[in-house]
Write an enzyme that holds these catalytic residues in place. Sequence first.
Site, mmCIF file in Angstrom:
data_model
loop_
_atom_site.group_PDB
_atom_site.id
_atom_site.type_symbol
_atom_site.label_atom_id
_atom_site.label_comp_id
_atom_site.label_asym_id
_atom_site.label_seq_id
_atom_site.Cartn_x
_atom_site.Cartn_y
_atom_site.Cartn_z
ATOM 1 C CG ASP A 181 44.479 51.826 55.363
ATOM 2 O OD1 ASP A 181 44.874 51.309 56.470
ATOM 3 O OD2 ASP A 181 45.311 52.511 55.617
ATOM 4 C CG ASP A 221 47.464 49.054 51.480
ATOM 5 O OD1 ASP A 221 47.982 48.298 52.022
ATOM 6 O OD2 ASP A 221 46.424 49.898 51.755
ATOM 7 C CG HIS A 241 48.476 44.456 57.294
ATOM 8 N ND1 HIS A 241 47.971 44.416 56.662
ATOM 9 C CD2 HIS A 241 49.494 45.891 57.672
ATOM 10 C CE1 HIS A 241 47.014 45.623 56.058
ATOM 11 N NE2 HIS A 241 48.174 46.346 56.901
ATOM 12 C CG ASP A 242 46.295 46.048 59.885
ATOM 13 O OD1 ASP A 242 45.256 46.306 59.298
ATOM 14 O OD2 ASP A 242 47.458 46.499 59.866
ATOM 15 C CD GLU A 270 42.105 48.664 57.167
ATOM 16 O OE1 GLU A 270 41.717 49.395 56.748
ATOM 17 O OE2 GLU A 270 42.040 47.603 58.010
#
Length: 556
Positions: free
Chosen positions: A200, A98, A329-330, A257
């Site tokens: 990210d 990430d 994961h969010d 993202e």
Amino acid sequence: MKKQWWHNKVAYQIYPKSFCDSNGDGIGDLPGIISRLDYLKELGVDILWLSPIYVSPLADQGYDIADYYNIDPRFGTMEDMDRLLAEAKKRGMYVLMDLVVNHCSDEHEWFKKACEDPDGIYGRYFYIETVKDGHLPCNWRSYFGGPVWDKLPGHDDKYYLHVFHKKQPDLNWENPDLREEVYKMINWWLDRGLSGFRIDAIINIKKALPFRDYPADREDGLCSVHNMLHEAKGVGEFLGEMRDRTFAPHNAFTVGEVFNEKEEELPDFIGDNGYFSSMFDFAETVFGSSRQGWHHNIDITPDDYRNCVFAPQKKIGEIGFISNIIENHDEPRGVCRYIPEGEADNVSKKLLAMMYFFVKGLPWIYQGQEIGMENIHVDSIEEVDDISSIDEYRVAREAGLSEKEALHLIEKYGRDNARTPFQWNSDRNAGFTEGEPWLRVNPNYTSINLEAQRNDPDSVYSCYRKMIALRKDPEYEDVLVYGDFVPYLEDRHNVMAYFRKTDDKTILVMGNYQKEKAELPLPSECRRILLSNLPDVKTEGNRITLEGYQAVVAEL
Ligand code: TEU
Ligand code: CA
């Protein structure tokens, strides 16, 4: 669109802290991941994205990095990382880390030096402003609530910017020295053998400057960061420079993202020479969300879900390869979000899987999705870890919701839902750890776990294995990877159906997205049923009868 090595692959997101704990400290770790590589190979996935495992105080579960060049001891060592890269390579798998460079941790050396000398070299790595009479430079609201400005430690008249948590100071990308630090780090990891990165929150790196207020959208006098993002121009200069200085020379795979991208920018983002190889489709993720907070969110219906999935498919077409998810994961668990409440079961979970998996692009599976893991019940705010949920609970309570109502919002939208430990089996702690898990295990692990599904041909797990195998079947790979996406029966209530077409093959993916039976028209007879979530498929000439939540993949 130029064909790429990763187009026919399947990708998997690992949240290391909750995947597999090898040493009994209740925290998932790298040796735990290595011990499960054969499982992931059996599932059939190729690309692995690890959420952050760098040195971090874990204020935002690792998305607050204090040392980009070292593994946090809670997750393991650099030797473990090198071993993971080697073991994955042996299995023909690719590892992504990430890349979190919109911000770092306030415990990073750079920020500590900035506090010592705000006007020095490191002070310029951040956005530090002198504030007189307490009037902040702008009224933006952090993604995690409250103002985006906090006092610089040790200085009464200086404030620093953090669009996320106050322990995540934003890095100043306008500063070429900072950008050089980022590129050096990226290349260091790519030279070490990484296949690429998930990137990210990257749209946030370009701020609309000078700082200014936007109309308040809540009583707190603050406004969403999205106002500024809408105005910010020129993020492409940074992204293009980063690509040219790091990803391109290594032919690295990158997935952005990206929220709030401008439609006309899509070719720049994921076109043949785009800033990234791919980017996630978040249309269904953001559907119904309100700037007022979760208590104003609107639920997504099956028709909304279909329309959200179809929209980027139509928009992107041949521009590039989008990355498709139902969760990460969010987000809450997809089977609890995209299947009407109370109707998520073995059949409907497989329908959802088939509907998202076969659209055009790179399919991503988030850990636990392949066994149909579900959201977790919340009894009290004390058991909630997610900082985003804790802020939304505050907002809901201040808006007058009861404690019970506010906790129910966390059950629906909270990030802990996806972060409960992977449910390997029905042993203690679902086989995740011999110790005390850092976050509670979903009590339903006794019925929802891998071991219970691994050898069941009708399980959710087996459905994922079959879907992956079909995508990789030499007879169908070309149409399922590159075939045109063509909607079918698009206006039919509670039906989700589309074709994947090449000159010589037509595949129909069709789901009856309701519990009632449906009789539907076919454009032609089915030549072959390739996959179904129920044993029997009833067709008669150009008609098909689908049971409640029945889905089929058929060759026409
Ligand atoms: O998330 C970026 C982001 O903006 C959204 O996912 C969302 O607004 C945020 O998660 C609050 O709910 C990325 C990571 O995926 C997330 O886990 C981090 O918290 C965030 O960036 C900061 O690094
Ligand atoms: Ca551990």
